[in-house]
Design a protein around this motif. Structure first.
Motif, PDB file in Angstrom:
ATOM      1  N   SER A 183       0.833  -1.214   0.000  1.00 38.76           N
ATOM      2  CA  SER A 183       0.000   0.000   0.000  1.00 38.76           C
ATOM      3  C   SER A 183       0.856   1.248   0.000  1.00 38.76           C
ATOM      4  N   MET A 184       1.938   1.247   0.798  1.00 42.63           N
ATOM      5  CA  MET A 184       2.823   2.420   0.845  1.00 42.63           C
ATOM      6  C   MET A 184       3.395   2.687  -0.544  1.00 42.63           C
ATOM      7  N   ILE A 185       3.873   1.608  -1.183  1.00 37.79           N
ATOM      8  CA  ILE A 185       4.490   1.770  -2.503  1.00 37.79           C
ATOM      9  C   ILE A 185       3.447   2.195  -3.541  1.00 37.79           C
ATOM     10  N   ALA A 186       2.265   1.597  -3.476  1.00 39.00           N
ATOM     11  CA  ALA A 186       1.253   1.859  -4.510  1.00 39.00           C
ATOM     12  C   ALA A 186       0.548   3.196  -4.327  1.00 39.00           C
ATOM     13  N   GLN A 187       0.247   3.582  -3.087  1.00 35.03           N
ATOM     14  CA  GLN A 187      -0.574   4.797  -2.925  1.00 35.03           C
ATOM     15  C   GLN A 187       0.137   5.956  -2.251  1.00 35.03           C
ATOM     16  N   GLY A 188       1.311   5.709  -1.661  1.00 30.82           N
ATOM     17  CA  GLY A 188       2.019   6.811  -1.010  1.00 30.82           C
ATOM     18  C   GLY A 188       1.319   7.267   0.257  1.00 30.82           C
ATOM     19  N   ALA A 189       1.810   8.354   0.848  1.00 28.64           N
ATOM     20  CA  ALA A 189       1.244   8.843   2.105  1.00 28.64           C
ATOM     21  C   ALA A 189       0.257   9.980   1.823  1.00 28.64           C
ATOM     22  N   PRO A 190      -0.644  10.339   2.746  1.00 28.79           N
ATOM     23  CA  PRO A 190      -0.866   9.674   4.033  1.00 28.79           C
ATOM     24  C   PRO A 190      -1.610   8.352   3.881  1.00 28.79           C
ATOM     25  N   GLU A 216      -3.447  -6.269  10.991  1.00 25.17           N
ATOM     26  CA  GLU A 216      -2.461  -5.238  11.275  1.00 25.17           C
ATOM     27  C   GLU A 216      -3.055  -3.905  10.874  1.00 25.17           C
ATOM     28  N   GLY A 217      -2.530  -2.860  11.465  1.00 25.24           N
ATOM     29  CA  GLY A 217      -2.979  -1.520  11.111  1.00 25.24           C
ATOM     30  C   GLY A 217      -1.768  -0.650  10.855  1.00 25.24           C
ATOM     31  N   LEU A 218      -1.925   0.313   9.969  1.00 27.59           N
ATOM     32  CA  LEU A 218      -0.812   1.217   9.654  1.00 27.59           C
ATOM     33  C   LEU A 218      -1.344   2.630   9.441  1.00 27.59           C
ATOM     34  N   VAL A 219      -0.707   3.573  10.138  1.00 22.16           N
ATOM     35  CA  VAL A 219      -1.007   4.986   9.925  1.00 22.16           C
ATOM     36  C   VAL A 219       0.298   5.664   9.539  1.00 22.16           C
ATOM     37  N   ILE A 220       0.305   6.358   8.429  1.00 24.69           N
ATOM     38  CA  ILE A 220       1.464   7.168   8.042  1.00 24.69           C
ATOM     39  C   ILE A 220       0.955   8.582   7.761  1.00 24.69           C
ATOM     40  N   ASP A 221       1.542   9.530   8.438  1.00 24.66           N
ATOM     41  CA  ASP A 221       1.133  10.924   8.216  1.00 24.66           C
ATOM     42  C   ASP A 221       2.246  11.817   8.754  1.00 24.66           C
ATOM     43  N   LYS A 222       1.978  13.129   8.828  1.00 26.83           N
ATOM     44  CA  LYS A 222       3.005  14.029   9.365  1.00 26.83           C
ATOM     45  C   LYS A 222       2.771  14.238  10.853  1.00 26.83           C
ATOM     46  N   GLY A 223       3.854  14.184  11.629  1.00 22.23           N
ATOM     47  CA  GLY A 223       3.739  14.472  13.061  1.00 22.23           C
ATOM     48  C   GLY A 223       3.046  13.400  13.878  1.00 22.23           C
ATOM     49  N   ILE A 224       3.039  12.166  13.394  1.00 21.42           N
ATOM     50  CA  ILE A 224       2.403  11.073  14.161  1.00 21.42           C
ATOM     51  C   ILE A 224       3.339  10.648  15.301  1.00 21.42           C
ATOM     52  N   HIS A 225       2.760  10.459  16.502  1.00 26.09           N
ATOM     53  CA  HIS A 225       3.581  10.048  17.651  1.00 26.09           C
ATOM     54  C   HIS A 225       2.868   8.975  18.470  1.00 26.09           C
ATOM     55  N   LEU A 226       3.563   8.515  19.532  1.00 24.38           N
ATOM     56  CA  LEU A 226       3.021   7.419  20.348  1.00 24.38           C
ATOM     57  C   LEU A 226       1.647   7.723  20.945  1.00 24.38           C
ATOM     58  N   GLY A 227       1.364   9.026  21.183  1.00 26.29           N
ATOM     59  CA  GLY A 227       0.058   9.402  21.730  1.00 26.29           C
ATOM     60  C   GLY A 227      -1.071   8.994  20.793  1.00 26.29           C
ATOM     61  N   HIS A 228      -0.842   9.159  19.477  1.00 24.87           N
ATOM     62  CA  HIS A 228      -1.860   8.746  18.499  1.00 24.87           C
ATOM     63  C   HIS A 228      -2.056   7.236  18.555  1.00 24.87           C
TER      64      HIS A 228
END
Ligand code: 2NL
Length: 366
Positions: A183-190, A216-228
């Motif tokens: 998914s990362m390769i095919a669609q990019g972020a976020p 499994e779950g995956l979140v990729i974005d800007k400024g993501i941290h352990l709190g999220h």
């Protein structure tokens, strides 16, 4: 020619009275057959003078036509009557109740996958899927699992005898992580996805089956941290177990694909010797149970996914669907999940129309 009129009248009367197709056929033979009276009259035309022929011919032909038409009419009438009789005799009573067909049920694993999809969809996650036959790059290399990683051993992973066109080893995926790499390769972020599905490991005992289900779950974005990460998993677990008193405990851990990595425990309370999820595990009669592995996505994995780790960050998590189902619905033997025993399914299965919804309750059972 009185003879002709009489014979014609008698034949038409007989036709009118014929009660069966066989009777109609017998009359046809007696009139129009080779030895029939109409045929005899037609033949007699040959021995007549032209004058006689001119006066008798039309009558004979008219008789033949009248008899032919009457035969056809009678035959049609008899056939329609026979059809009417059949239709009347063979009616189906549509108001009779149909016999009850045996009804299947939804397997607890499918039910829990649907519940997970519903809960995560509400948080903006799309469900992604990918191949169960993977290459070792997507399954291991891209997840920062080096050639020497023990999980790569034949002893743990099911390999295929042949390599793919690029010379990569082919295997049955050991986790659903390659779906997220793809998914990362095919669609990019976020990115906000869950990847539920079958995974395979060379393992078989009372608590391990060679095929099991993972999400499994995956979140990729800007400024993501352990709190999220913590908020997402807490919100998910509260919705899944349908309780507000869920308490999480995060413990430092290690996975090659996350850094830092956290193991997530959920507090339970012992009620009549059974673990019931909810409350602090430190309370009296309480305990902690590991339910998820997670962490911040390793920079190297973000790079393998074709993204710049200085620009994009994220968190990921994974857990076993079979285990979640056992915990929520109280089944204690993992192997029964894959026996296909309809009695077990009848007891633990779900109705096909009990679709999980957030408003109706994700774990409803009618
Ligand atoms: C477990 C732990 C985990 C992940 C899975 C992941 C996927 C990508 C990048 C980084 Cl693409 N991480 N998945 C992360 C941490 C834990 O699973 O106990 N699974 C049964």
């Amino acid at each position: 020619m009185e003879n002709l009129d009489q014979q014609q009248a008698a034949t038409l009367a007989a036709i009118a009275e014929a009660g069966t197709p066989e009777a109609v056929e017998a009359i046809r033979v007696s009139a129009l057959g080779k030895q029939g009276w109409v045929s005899a009259l037609l033949k007699s035309l040959g021995g007549m003078t032209p004058d006689q022929r001119q006066s008798e011919g039309p009558k004979i032909h008219a008789a033949r036509e009248a008899v032919t038409a009457a035969l056809a009419d009678r035959k049609n009438a008899l056939e329609s009557a026979a059809l009417e009789a059949r239709l009347a005799a063979e009616t189906v009573d549509l108001s009779l109740p149909a016999p009850q067909a045996p009804r299947g049920s939804v397997h607890p694993v499918s039910q829990v996958m649907d519940e997970l999809a519903e809960i995560f969809a509400d948080m903006g996650f799309a469900a992604a899927s990918g191949p169960e036959i993977e290459d070792d790059w997507h399954n291991f290399t891209a997840l920062n699992m080096p050639e020497t990683h023990p999980a790569r051993a034949m002893h743990d992973t099911f390999y295929f005898p042949d390599k793919d066109a690029e010379g990569r080893s082919m295997l049955l995926r050991t986790h659903t992580s390659p779906v997220q790499i793809r998914s990362m390769i095919a669609q990019g972020a976020p990115i906000r996805i869950i990847a539920p599905g079958r995974v395979y490991r060379s393992d078989s005992d009372a608590t391990h089956t060679p095929m099991f289900h993972q999400i499994e779950g995956l979140v990729i974005d800007k400024g993501i941290h352990l709190g999220h990460l913590k908020w997402t998993l807490e919100t998910f677990l509260k919705a899944f177990f349908e309780r507000d008193d869920i308490v999480l405990r995060l413990r430092p851990s290690y996975f090659p694909f996350t850094e830092p990595s956290v193991e997530v425990d959920v507090g339970y309370t012992l009620i009549n010797g059974k673990r019931v999820v909810g409350g602090s595990g430190d309370a009296e009669n309480g305990g902690w149970m590991e339910v998820l592995g997670s962490g911040m996505v390793n920079r190297k994995v973000i790079e393998f996914g074709g993204l710049d780790p200085d620009e994009w960050q994220g968190f990921a998590f994974g857990t076993g669907v079979d285990r979640l189902a056992m915990l929520k619905y109280g089944m204690d033997d993992l192997r029964a999940f894959f026996d296909g025993d309809v009695r077990w399914l009848g007891h633990y299965g779900f109705g096909a129309l009990d679709v999980p919804t957030l408003s109706g309750g994700v774990g409803v059972r009618s």
